[in-house]
Design a protein around this motif. Sequence first.
Motif, PDB file in Angstrom:
ATOM      1  N   ARG A   1       0.829  -1.199   0.000  1.00  0.00           N
ATOM      2  CA  ARG A   1       0.000   0.000   0.000  1.00  0.00           C
ATOM      3  C   ARG A   1       0.872   1.262   0.000  1.00  0.00           C
ATOM      4  O   ARG A   1       2.055   1.229   0.374  1.00  0.00           O
ATOM      5  CB  ARG A   1      -0.942  -0.012   1.197  1.00  0.00           C
ATOM      6  CG  ARG A   1      -1.780  -1.279   1.270  1.00  0.00           C
ATOM      7  CD  ARG A   1      -2.711  -1.262   2.455  1.00  0.00           C
ATOM      8  NE  ARG A   1      -3.887  -0.439   2.188  1.00  0.00           N
ATOM      9  CZ  ARG A   1      -4.713  -0.022   3.136  1.00  0.00           C
ATOM     10  NH1 ARG A   1      -4.471  -0.304   4.406  1.00  0.00           N
ATOM     11  NH2 ARG A   1      -5.771   0.702   2.819  1.00  0.00           N
ATOM     12  N   ILE A   2       0.283   2.378  -0.399  1.00  0.00           N
ATOM     13  CA  ILE A   2       1.009   3.632  -0.578  1.00  0.00           C
ATOM     14  C   ILE A   2       0.404   4.701   0.315  1.00  0.00           C
ATOM     15  O   ILE A   2      -0.805   4.932   0.282  1.00  0.00           O
ATOM     16  CB  ILE A   2       0.928   4.112  -2.047  1.00  0.00           C
ATOM     17  CG1 ILE A   2       1.466   3.032  -2.998  1.00  0.00           C
ATOM     18  CG2 ILE A   2       1.683   5.430  -2.224  1.00  0.00           C
ATOM     19  CD1 ILE A   2       1.120   3.312  -4.470  1.00  0.00           C
ATOM     20  N   ARG A   3       1.246   5.358   1.100  1.00  0.00           N
ATOM     21  CA  ARG A   3       0.816   6.544   1.830  1.00  0.00           C
ATOM     22  C   ARG A   3       1.451   7.748   1.153  1.00  0.00           C
ATOM     23  O   ARG A   3       2.658   7.826   0.991  1.00  0.00           O
ATOM     24  CB  ARG A   3       1.211   6.492   3.308  1.00  0.00           C
ATOM     25  CG  ARG A   3       0.561   7.617   4.128  1.00  0.00           C
ATOM     26  CD  ARG A   3       0.875   7.494   5.611  1.00  0.00           C
ATOM     27  NE  ARG A   3       0.331   6.314   6.228  1.00  0.00           N
ATOM     28  CZ  ARG A   3      -0.935   6.188   6.624  1.00  0.00           C
ATOM     29  NH1 ARG A   3      -1.785   7.190   6.429  1.00  0.00           N
ATOM     30  NH2 ARG A   3      -1.360   5.091   7.193  1.00  0.00           N
ATOM     31  N   THR A   4       0.638   8.684   0.740  1.00  0.00           N
ATOM     32  CA  THR A   4       1.125   9.821  -0.040  1.00  0.00           C
ATOM     33  C   THR A   4       1.804  10.857   0.844  1.00  0.00           C
ATOM     34  O   THR A   4       1.780  10.769   2.073  1.00  0.00           O
ATOM     35  CB  THR A   4      -0.030  10.497  -0.798  1.00  0.00           C
ATOM     36  OG1 THR A   4      -0.887  11.151   0.164  1.00  0.00           O
ATOM     37  CG2 THR A   4      -0.843   9.477  -1.583  1.00  0.00           C
ATOM     38  N   GLY A   5       2.385  11.874   0.193  1.00  0.00           N
ATOM     39  CA  GLY A   5       3.049  12.949   0.921  1.00  0.00           C
ATOM     40  C   GLY A   5       2.106  13.785   1.761  1.00  0.00           C
ATOM     41  O   GLY A   5       2.533  14.524   2.648  1.00  0.00           O
ATOM     42  N   THR A   6       0.787  13.664   1.506  1.00  0.00           N
ATOM     43  CA  THR A   6      -0.211  14.365   2.320  1.00  0.00           C
ATOM     44  C   THR A   6      -0.755  13.463   3.419  1.00  0.00           C
ATOM     45  O   THR A   6      -1.730  13.803   4.077  1.00  0.00           O
ATOM     46  CB  THR A   6      -1.375  14.861   1.449  1.00  0.00           C
ATOM     47  OG1 THR A   6      -1.994  13.735   0.803  1.00  0.00           O
ATOM     48  CG2 THR A   6      -0.878  15.844   0.387  1.00  0.00           C
ATOM     49  N   GLN A   7      -0.131  12.284   3.587  1.00  0.00           N
ATOM     50  CA  GLN A   7      -0.504  11.299   4.603  1.00  0.00           C
ATOM     51  C   GLN A   7      -1.821  10.590   4.294  1.00  0.00           C
ATOM     52  O   GLN A   7      -2.397   9.934   5.168  1.00  0.00           O
ATOM     53  CB  GLN A   7      -0.558  11.941   5.999  1.00  0.00           C
ATOM     54  CG  GLN A   7       0.767  12.515   6.468  1.00  0.00           C
ATOM     55  CD  GLN A   7       1.893  11.490   6.385  1.00  0.00           C
ATOM     56  OE1 GLN A   7       1.801  10.402   6.965  1.00  0.00           O
ATOM     57  NE2 GLN A   7       2.966  11.822   5.679  1.00  0.00           N
ATOM     58  N   ARG A   8      -2.288  10.697   3.072  1.00  0.00           N
ATOM     59  CA  ARG A   8      -3.508  10.008   2.661  1.00  0.00           C
ATOM     60  C   ARG A   8      -3.162   8.628   2.117  1.00  0.00           C
ATOM     61  O   ARG A   8      -2.179   8.454   1.402  1.00  0.00           O
ATOM     62  CB  ARG A   8      -4.222  10.841   1.584  1.00  0.00           C
ATOM     63  CG  ARG A   8      -5.492  10.221   1.042  1.00  0.00           C
ATOM     64  CD  ARG A   8      -6.157  11.181   0.049  1.00  0.00           C
ATOM     65  NE  ARG A   8      -5.310  11.444  -1.105  1.00  0.00           N
ATOM     66  CZ  ARG A   8      -5.321  10.720  -2.216  1.00  0.00           C
ATOM     67  NH1 ARG A   8      -6.109   9.668  -2.323  1.00  0.00           N
ATOM     68  NH2 ARG A   8      -4.538  11.047  -3.226  1.00  0.00           N
ATOM     69  N   MET A   9      -3.985   7.606   2.472  1.00  0.00           N
ATOM     70  CA  MET A   9      -3.778   6.284   1.906  1.00  0.00           C
ATOM     71  C   MET A   9      -4.256   6.298   0.452  1.00  0.00           C
ATOM     72  O   MET A   9      -5.401   6.679   0.175  1.00  0.00           O
ATOM     73  CB  MET A   9      -4.551   5.233   2.703  1.00  0.00           C
ATOM     74  CG  MET A   9      -4.079   3.824   2.435  1.00  0.00           C
ATOM     75  SD  MET A   9      -2.385   3.526   3.026  1.00  0.00           S
ATOM     76  CE  MET A   9      -2.682   3.432   4.797  1.00  0.00           C
ATOM     77  N   TYR A  10      -3.388   5.932  -0.451  1.00  0.00           N
ATOM     78  CA  TYR A  10      -3.677   6.081  -1.877  1.00  0.00           C
ATOM     79  C   TYR A  10      -4.490   4.897  -2.398  1.00  0.00           C
ATOM     80  O   TYR A  10      -4.160   3.729  -2.145  1.00  0.00           O
ATOM     81  CB  TYR A  10      -2.369   6.194  -2.652  1.00  0.00           C
ATOM     82  CG  TYR A  10      -2.561   6.486  -4.120  1.00  0.00           C
ATOM     83  CD1 TYR A  10      -2.960   7.744  -4.535  1.00  0.00           C
ATOM     84  CD2 TYR A  10      -2.375   5.486  -5.076  1.00  0.00           C
ATOM     85  CE1 TYR A  10      -3.151   8.022  -5.888  1.00  0.00           C
ATOM     86  CE2 TYR A  10      -2.557   5.752  -6.420  1.00  0.00           C
ATOM     87  CZ  TYR A  10      -2.954   7.018  -6.813  1.00  0.00           C
ATOM     88  OH  TYR A  10      -3.153   7.284  -8.141  1.00  0.00           O
ATOM     89  N   ARG A  11      -5.553   5.188  -3.126  1.00  0.00           N
ATOM     90  CA  ARG A  11      -6.362   4.181  -3.804  1.00  0.00           C
ATOM     91  C   ARG A  11      -5.812   4.002  -5.217  1.00  0.00           C
ATOM     92  O   ARG A  11      -5.694   4.976  -5.962  1.00  0.00           O
ATOM     93  CB  ARG A  11      -7.833   4.623  -3.842  1.00  0.00           C
ATOM     94  CG  ARG A  11      -8.459   4.773  -2.464  1.00  0.00           C
ATOM     95  CD  ARG A  11      -9.783   5.519  -2.537  1.00  0.00           C
ATOM     96  NE  ARG A  11     -10.791   4.778  -3.284  1.00  0.00           N
ATOM     97  CZ  ARG A  11     -11.683   3.947  -2.731  1.00  0.00           C
ATOM     98  NH1 ARG A  11     -11.693   3.787  -1.417  1.00  0.00           N
ATOM     99  NH2 ARG A  11     -12.565   3.302  -3.477  1.00  0.00           N
ATOM    100  N   TRP A  12      -5.485   2.764  -5.585  1.00  0.00           N
ATOM    101  CA  TRP A  12      -4.889   2.515  -6.882  1.00  0.00           C
ATOM    102  C   TRP A  12      -5.888   2.872  -7.993  1.00  0.00           C
ATOM    103  O   TRP A  12      -7.042   2.426  -7.974  1.00  0.00           O
ATOM    104  CB  TRP A  12      -4.486   1.053  -7.011  1.00  0.00           C
ATOM    105  CG  TRP A  12      -3.351   0.674  -6.084  1.00  0.00           C
ATOM    106  CD1 TRP A  12      -2.845   1.405  -5.051  1.00  0.00           C
ATOM    107  CD2 TRP A  12      -2.620  -0.548  -6.104  1.00  0.00           C
ATOM    108  NE1 TRP A  12      -1.830   0.726  -4.426  1.00  0.00           N
ATOM    109  CE2 TRP A  12      -1.667  -0.477  -5.051  1.00  0.00           C
ATOM    110  CE3 TRP A  12      -2.663  -1.687  -6.894  1.00  0.00           C
ATOM    111  CZ2 TRP A  12      -0.774  -1.517  -4.789  1.00  0.00           C
ATOM    112  CZ3 TRP A  12      -1.783  -2.737  -6.634  1.00  0.00           C
ATOM    113  CH2 TRP A  12      -0.837  -2.642  -5.594  1.00  0.00           C
TER     114      TRP A  12
END
Length: 295
Positions: A195-206
Amino acid sequence: MNRRDNLMDLDVFLAVSSAGSFTRAAAVRGVSGSAVSHSIRGLEARLGVRLFHRTSRSLRLTSAGEQLAAELAPRFQEIDEAVDKLACFRESPRGRVRVTTLNDAARLLISPKLPGFVARYPDVDVEIAVEDRMVDMVAEGFDAGIRYGGTVPEGMIAAKLTKQLEWVVVGSPSYLDAHGRPKVPGDLLRHRCIRIRTGTQRMYRWELGDGPRAVEIDVPGNVTLGDSELSIRMAVAGGGLVYCLRARVEQELHAGTLEVVLSKWSSFGPGFCAYYSSHRQVPSALRAFLNHLRA
């Protein structure tokens, strides 16, 4: 009062008021924190007023400091612009360029082009800070930032640097042989995904597919990473599937250590984009740097 000392200390004062910290202002100017503190103390002594409220945890402008900053900022801006206009009388730009950039942009865009820029513009000093977190560019003293086109902060001037970028799902042959190859986006819900956590701390939806068939998947997985390089290495080691820029894994795809799955569901998103404050003229050195990246 010495006019030269006053101008230097007033410039330091503006740096501190913008950064909101002696430490950050010192880092931006490339001096020690004690040197910045000394400048501010000397300025306050000469002016006979306190410019900052200081505590162990915070630093904020006094009423006098707010008034001084409001009056000085446009005047120093005019000085900067006057100096920048002299660029037309020089054969090449000079000065310093400070840029904050994403890891992917640093690897794919800046790394291959920076040596050529340095060779072409020897009078320009370049400083690159690489991190995926969202940075307050103005407060931390950067001239420009580089992010994906859809994530440029509001109120900034944006300039495209690349064409659209392709995003794919990849996994190692060993992982795919053991767990199967997904055929449709819904199959990802039965896989181990990194999973990916973005630079804005949001969990990224593929984001898979384009146009009417585009879908977003909140993928499962017990590993969450905020660094694309680490995610790719995890995938190569058989740790699961990862969603990334195709350009970031070209070597691994060629070597066979990763393979693309759901190839018909790859998607295209905004390319890398530079952004900078709308309140200032673009210095010649920064303009040359961005043009070089865009070329």
